[in-house]
Design a protein around this motif. Structure first.
Motif, short mmCIF file in Angstrom:
data_model
loop_
_atom_site.label_atom_id
_atom_site.label_comp_id
_atom_site.label_asym_id
_atom_site.label_seq_id
_atom_site.Cartn_x
_atom_site.Cartn_y
_atom_site.Cartn_z
N ASN A 259 0.82 -1.22 0.00
CA ASN A 259 0.00 0.00 0.00
C ASN A 259 0.85 1.26 0.00
N GLY A 260 1.83 1.32 -0.91
CA GLY A 260 2.68 2.49 -0.99
C GLY A 260 4.12 2.10 -1.29
N PRO A 261 5.02 3.09 -1.29
CA PRO A 261 6.42 2.83 -1.63
C PRO A 261 7.10 1.89 -0.64
N VAL A 262 7.98 1.04 -1.18
CA VAL A 262 8.76 0.09 -0.38
C VAL A 262 10.24 0.39 -0.60
N ARG A 263 11.01 0.40 0.49
CA ARG A 263 12.46 0.54 0.39
C ARG A 263 13.12 -0.72 0.92
N VAL A 264 14.07 -1.27 0.14
CA VAL A 264 14.79 -2.47 0.52
C VAL A 264 16.28 -2.15 0.54
N LEU A 265 16.91 -2.33 1.70
CA LEU A 265 18.35 -2.14 1.84
C LEU A 265 19.02 -3.51 1.92
N GLY A 266 20.33 -3.54 1.76
CA GLY A 266 21.07 -4.79 1.91
C GLY A 266 22.48 -4.63 1.40
N ASN A 482 1.32 -0.45 -4.82
CA ASN A 482 2.45 -0.98 -5.62
C ASN A 482 3.13 0.08 -6.48
N ASP A 483 3.12 1.35 -6.05
CA ASP A 483 3.63 2.41 -6.94
C ASP A 483 5.15 2.43 -7.06
N LEU A 484 5.88 2.34 -5.94
CA LEU A 484 7.34 2.45 -5.99
C LEU A 484 7.99 1.31 -5.19
N PHE A 485 9.03 0.74 -5.77
CA PHE A 485 9.80 -0.32 -5.10
C PHE A 485 11.26 0.07 -5.29
N ILE A 486 11.93 0.43 -4.19
CA ILE A 486 13.24 1.06 -4.25
C ILE A 486 14.27 0.20 -3.52
N VAL A 487 15.34 -0.18 -4.21
CA VAL A 487 16.39 -0.98 -3.58
C VAL A 487 17.72 -0.26 -3.70
N GLY A 488 18.53 -0.35 -2.65
CA GLY A 488 19.83 0.32 -2.68
C GLY A 488 20.66 0.01 -1.46
N ASP A 489 21.86 0.55 -1.46
CA ASP A 489 22.82 0.32 -0.37
C ASP A 489 23.84 1.45 -0.39
N ALA A 490 23.79 2.33 0.61
CA ALA A 490 24.70 3.47 0.64
C ALA A 490 26.15 3.04 0.75
N HIS A 491 26.42 1.84 1.23
CA HIS A 491 27.79 1.34 1.29
C HIS A 491 28.39 1.19 -0.12
N GLN A 492 27.52 1.13 -1.12
CA GLN A 492 27.97 0.98 -2.51
C GLN A 492 27.75 2.26 -3.32
N ARG A 493 27.64 3.39 -2.63
CA ARG A 493 27.44 4.65 -3.35
C ARG A 493 28.75 5.09 -3.99
N ILE A 494 28.82 5.02 -5.31
CA ILE A 494 30.04 5.37 -6.03
C ILE A 494 29.84 6.53 -7.00
N TYR A 495 28.62 7.06 -7.07
CA TYR A 495 28.35 8.18 -7.96
C TYR A 495 27.72 9.37 -7.23
N GLY A 496 26.59 9.14 -6.58
CA GLY A 496 25.78 10.24 -6.10
C GLY A 496 26.10 10.70 -4.70
N SER A 497 25.15 11.48 -4.15
CA SER A 497 25.26 12.01 -2.80
C SER A 497 24.07 11.54 -1.97
N LYS A 498 24.13 11.82 -0.70
CA LYS A 498 23.08 11.39 0.22
C LYS A 498 21.71 11.91 -0.21
N VAL A 499 20.70 11.07 -0.08
CA VAL A 499 19.34 11.44 -0.42
C VAL A 499 18.43 11.10 0.76
N VAL A 500 17.36 11.86 0.91
CA VAL A 500 16.35 11.60 1.93
C VAL A 500 15.02 11.42 1.21
N LEU A 501 14.55 10.19 1.13
CA LEU A 501 13.35 9.88 0.36
C LEU A 501 12.14 10.68 0.84
#
Length: 705
Positions: A259-266, A482-501
């Motif tokens: 029922n809305g955006p999901v964030r998956v870290l790992g 089911n609008d947004l499904f977001i996966v990521g890991d800041a430990h692997q940030r090699i391009y961008g900068s910090k973001v606050v969803l």
């Protein structure tokens, strides 16, 4: 009624170890078995020495056998293992298949560890208080610990002792205990496995193997043979188990409505992209009703999008794949704006012109304060662009938290003409930075009320996207189920900068999850990679801290080999000799990865001069597994890939971190070093079995420390 037939994950692994001729016979037998396990052509033989009397042997050929679970009750047949006659029988004699009485999961146990636990029980050594003393036996069983093996768990005194259980317990039990030992709360662990301590589970029939196979948690190890699509995926690539066998938490994330955006870290290797791909497949199959609607799968770079699309072809039928659009965000923005009559030329394709525009703008920098050119570049990237500063009034209001040099109102007014002139220069040249393009695209969609065809958007490598990118993504799909499904890991940030969803209009409260089990690398490689990042705090993409508590690998292997050579020739000679020791098939599963393009050219020359086959994987090419030879790629390009053997080369002082930074701002220096550490972390975690980390002269401080 037709028998229920299943095939274990281990069966596919065992078949791969057979000689080619026997592999073909095993696959042919499997086809006969799945069509009709009661066929007169299949002769089931009892295994007298087996502890589990439900195990049977069946003939593959004169010398090879398969092991099958064939209980007398329930009309169930499970294909478990294939090997030479004596080795197959030895495997069967050391296995017992049990249905967990508390959670109904079908588990494979080792006889020797059942005996070890029984000896502890008889000696009453399990009675002393241990690490898990506060968890009742029944609750441990509910978490996956077989009742027969409880004494092994009760004797554990310290968190470090839990590793000894890795080979003795079913994976789900070891994972749960390891997370608790690492400091993950019992509540979170229970949530991962959908276990409740407050409610009594339904009565489990421990002889009902048919029901056990239907248990979602059994499906991480057993594949129902009636699933033709999944079975074909395994036959096409038996080692690629991610195509079929998912962890319970991965299944929980994939196969349901949200029922809305999901964030998956790992952490690296935990299967974030795998989850996103299976999620895209499920959404395309289950939720798309209108022919004009689609699923969008986006990521940060072009090559990652190409890799993802290629992998989706392995798990999606053509009609499903047509419903999923895979494209990196910059390419999507360019295509969209071109169609709207606003063609875009990105600055990253016009570096020389961009430098010229900066040079013209910097002519206007004031004498006081005496600021370096790097200050203006950094101010633009860290303050002006992220906060959409378009005027002096905007700049007066802009937040500059973390910037090393303080600017009052008068100083901001003094430096503003440089930024104003730079933007005018970009406009005159018809160039757009990515941040401007995201902002303009968002504005156009809002102003013209453009309705896009997407019902769901999946975002991979979310850590490399900025605020404007996520604001645009939020606008590209309506707020809905089911609008947004977001996966990521800041430990692997090699391009961008910090973001606050949350600041981008993406609310993930109550829909945030963490994958903790690394399925790619060995524990030894994982530990070496994590050590590169020790002491650094990483964000969770929503203004919190992401700690790697409970992050572990289920596999063990050699320690990474770390070496410093006298010169580049010695390093290259070692890599060549190591490669020559590999078979041609294994050479194609190895990769030499370096930080700089100049080192790519150097190794191309070395390999060419040695007559050694190689295949360069760059931003415009896939890793074509049909092509012979070792792979050659930059550390940036290997993101999203994996190899049995990794040679992380040229890890020298001055190369990692790369000495391209001309800044005296401590924040910028710290961020640059952190990205460089993350880049090395990414390179090391591409290794599945063996990793060599080498340099010459003086090793990088990242390794020396």
């Amino acid at each position: 009624m037709h028998p229920k037939v299943a095939i274990s994950s281990d069966f596919f692994s065992s078949v791969l170890k057979l000689p080619k001729a026997q592999q073909e016979k095993a696959v042919k037998f499997m086809e006969l078995f799945r069509q009709d396990p009661t066929s007169p052509g299949i002769n089931y033989e009892s295994i007298q020495a087996a502890r589990d009397k439900n195990l049977r042997s069946v003939r593959i050929d004169q010398a090879y056998r398969a092991i099958v679970l064939a209980p007398e009750r329930g009309d169930v047949y499970i294909l478990l293992w294939a090997d030479k006659h004596d080795d197959a029988y030895e495997w069967a004699c050391n296995k017992v298949l049990k249905i967990n009485p508390e959670n109904g999961v079908l588990q494979v146990l080792e006889s020797q560890y059942i005996d070890e636990a029984e000896q502890l029980r008889q000696a009453d050594r399990q009675a002393q208080a241990g690490l898990f003393v506060d968890i009742r036996d029944r609750h441990l069983i509910r978490l996956g610990v077989p009742e027969e093996l409880l004494p092994l768990v009760r004797q554990i005194q310290m968190p470090a002792d839990v590793d000894a259980l890795k080979i003795k317990l079913p994976d789900e039990a070891y994972e749960a205990l390891a997370m608790i030992a690492d400091g993950v709360s019992l509540e979170e662990v229970l949530s991962v496995y959908d276990v409740s301590l407050q409610h009594e589970p339904a009565q489990i029939d421990t002889n009902d193997f048919a029901s056990a196979l239907d248990n979602p948690d059994s499906k991480r190890l057993f594949l129902l043979a009636s699933d033709d699509e999944a079975l074909q995926a395994m036959l096409d690539a038996p080692l690629e188990k991610w195509r079929v066998f998912l962890h319970p938490l991965q299944r929980k994330l994939v196969f349901r409505d949200w029922n809305g955006p999901v964030r998956v870290l790992g952490g690296a290797g935990t299967g974030k992209t795998v989850v996103a791909m299976h999620r895209a497949k499920w959404l395309a199959e289950q939720t798309l009703q209108d022919r004009d609607t689609r699923i969008l799968f986006t990521t940060f770079t072009k090559n990652l999008a190409v890799d993802i699309e290629q992998n989706l072809k392995h798990i999606c039928a053509p009609e499903v794949l047509r419903k999923i659009e895979v494209i990196n965000l910059d390419a999507w923005v360019k295509r969209f704006m071109d169609k709207q009559g606003y063609p875009i030329k990105f600055t990253f394709f016009n570096d020389q012109k961009k430098r010229q525009i900066w040079d013209n703008a910097l002519v206007l920098k004031p004498d006081e304060p005496d600021l370096s050119e790097s200050f203006f570049h950094e101010e633009w990237e860290k303050v002006i662009q992220p906060q959409n500063v378009n005027s002096l009034e905007d700049y007066f209001k802009a937040r500059r938290v973390g910037r090393g040099i303080q600017l009052n109102r008068a100083l901001r007014k003094a430096v503003w003409p440089v930024f104003e002139n730079y933007r005018l220069g970009l406009n005159d040249a018809g160039l757009k930075e990515a941040e401007d393009a995201y902002r303009d695209t968002l504005s156009l969609i809002q102003t013209k009320s453009i309705k896009l065809p997407y019902t769901s958007i999946l975002v991979d490598e979310a850590q490399d996207f900025g605020q404007n990118a996520f604001k645009l993504i939020r606008q590209m799909v309506n707020e809905r189920q089911n609008d947004l499904f977001i996966v990521g890991d800041a430990h692997q940030r090699i391009y961008g900068s910090k973001v606050v969803l949350g600041q981008c209009g993406i609310k993930i409260i109550g829909r945030s999850y963490k994958l903790r089990i690394n399925y790619r690398t060995t524990e030894q490689i994982r530990l070496a990679a994590v050590a590169i990042l020790e002491g650094i705090a990483f964000d969770d993409l929503d203004n919190g801290i992401d700690k790697q508590i409970g992050y572990r690998s289920l596999m063990s292997g050699e320690l990474p080999l770390v070496q410093c050579f006298g010169n580049s020739q010695e390093e290259a000679q070692f890599i060549l000799e190591s490669l020559h020791a590999l078979s041609p098939d294994d050479q194609a599963k190895a990769c030499i990865s370096v930080r700089r393009h100049v080192d790519i050219d150097r190794y191309k020359s070395v390999l060419t001069d040695a007559g050694f086959p190689f295949y360069q994987v760059d931003q415009n090419t896939l890793d074509d597994y049909h092509h012979p030879g070792v792979r050659l790629a930059t550390m940036h390009r290997v993101k999203g890939l994996e190899f049995d053997t990794m040679y992380v080369a040229g890890v020298n002082d001055g190369v990692l971190p790369l000495t391209i930074l001309n800044s005296d701002d401590p924040t910028i220096i710290r961020e640059h070093e952190q990205r460089e550490r993350s880049l090395l972390y990414v390179a090391i975690t591409r290794a599945k079995r063996f990793c060599s980390i080498s340099g010459f002269g003086t090793l990088s401080i990242f390794i020396r420390s």
